[in-house]
Design an enzyme around this catalytic site. Structure first.
Site, PDB file in Angstrom:
ATOM      1  N   CYS A  97       0.857  -1.182   0.000  1.00  0.00           N
ATOM      2  CA  CYS A  97       0.000   0.000   0.000  1.00  0.00           C
ATOM      3  C   CYS A  97       0.892   1.230   0.000  1.00  0.00           C
ATOM      4  O   CYS A  97       1.889   1.273   0.731  1.00  0.00           O
ATOM      5  CB  CYS A  97      -0.899  -0.012   1.241  1.00  0.00           C
ATOM      6  SG  CYS A  97      -2.005   1.400   1.343  1.00  0.00           S
ATOM      7  N   GLU A 140      -8.708  -1.020  -2.408  1.00  0.00           N
ATOM      8  CA  GLU A 140      -8.941   0.429  -2.546  1.00  0.00           C
ATOM      9  C   GLU A 140     -10.232   0.850  -1.852  1.00  0.00           C
ATOM     10  O   GLU A 140     -10.270   1.892  -1.194  1.00  0.00           O
ATOM     11  CB  GLU A 140      -8.964   0.850  -4.018  1.00  0.00           C
ATOM     12  CG  GLU A 140      -7.658   0.626  -4.772  1.00  0.00           C
ATOM     13  CD  GLU A 140      -6.422   1.145  -4.061  1.00  0.00           C
ATOM     14  OE1 GLU A 140      -6.522   2.132  -3.304  1.00  0.00           O
ATOM     15  OE2 GLU A 140      -5.346   0.554  -4.237  1.00  0.00           O
ATOM     16  N   HIS A 143     -10.101   1.473   1.822  1.00  0.00           N
ATOM     17  CA  HIS A 143      -9.588   2.788   2.237  1.00  0.00           C
ATOM     18  C   HIS A 143     -10.722   3.769   2.506  1.00  0.00           C
ATOM     19  O   HIS A 143     -10.570   4.700   3.291  1.00  0.00           O
ATOM     20  CB  HIS A 143      -8.686   3.382   1.151  1.00  0.00           C
ATOM     21  CG  HIS A 143      -7.275   2.883   1.168  1.00  0.00           C
ATOM     22  ND1 HIS A 143      -6.427   3.090   2.234  1.00  0.00           N
ATOM     23  CD2 HIS A 143      -6.551   2.195   0.254  1.00  0.00           C
ATOM     24  CE1 HIS A 143      -5.241   2.551   1.968  1.00  0.00           C
ATOM     25  NE2 HIS A 143      -5.289   1.995   0.762  1.00  0.00           N
TER      26      HIS A 143
HETATM   27 NI    NI Z   1      -3.661   1.058  -0.137  1.00  0.00          NI
END
Ligand code: NI
Length: 174
Positions: A97, A140, A143
């Site tokens: 990440c 993603e 997040h």
């Molecule tokens: Ni990430």
């Protein structure tokens, strides 16, 4: 990692095709390309909105040095996403990440998912995907709910430095 913005539930986008939204996506794209990310979410550049981008444009034939063996994922802007697992099957895979630089970990993800949302113009996006594509989207979209991949690692033996786990790979600026 440690920035409060990364732990928030991000807010939905309410207006599409605005100057601010296009600028946000350009900033995300520049950051993703600079850091050789497979994807990036708006909270990673300090904007708590439900916007992710991932994949590579067809014009960019270079192999991502951070994920050299990955299947090609088409460049996608995905806003206000809804991710639904298809079946119960999960698989383990290595993840990194841009907000956790220099590290890798093995994370279980659903093998197949359906995802839906909108692009920056408000056009619907709707896909059924599997494998690495499904993994990137799950990572993603996590997040946007304040979840970083280390929180999903089940066995911390498989969380560590990229250059220790993969001494022969060039991770560049990761
Ligand atoms: Ni990430």
């Amino acid at each position: 990692m440690g920035e409060p913005c990364l732990l928030l539930r991000a807010k939905p986008v309410e207006k599409f095709d605005t100057e601010a939204l296009h600028q946000l996506i350009q900033d995300m794209e520049d950051t993703m390309q600079d850091m050789h990310g497979a994807g990036i979410a708006a909270p990673q550049i300090g904007v708590s909105e439900r916007v992710v981008i991932f994949g590579q444009k067809a014009s960019d034939q270079t192999i991502n040095p951070r994920y050299p063996d990955a299947d090609a994922v088409p460049y996608t802007v995905l806003i206000n996403p809804v991710v639904t697992p298809v079946g119960d099957a999960m698989e383990d895979g290595w993840e990194g990440c841009l907000s956790v630089p220099g590290m890798r970990g093995i994370v279980p993800r659903y093998m197949r998912i359906h995802y839906a949302g909108f692009d920056q113009f408000g056009n619907p996006v709707d896909r059924l995907v599997r494998g690495f594509h499904a993994r990137v989207v799950q990572h993603e979209c996590d997040h946007l709910d304040g979840v970083l991949y280390p929180m999903r690692i089940q066995d911390l033996k498989y969380f560590g430095f990229s250059d220790v786990f993969f001494p022969n790979q060039d991770f560049q600026d990761d």
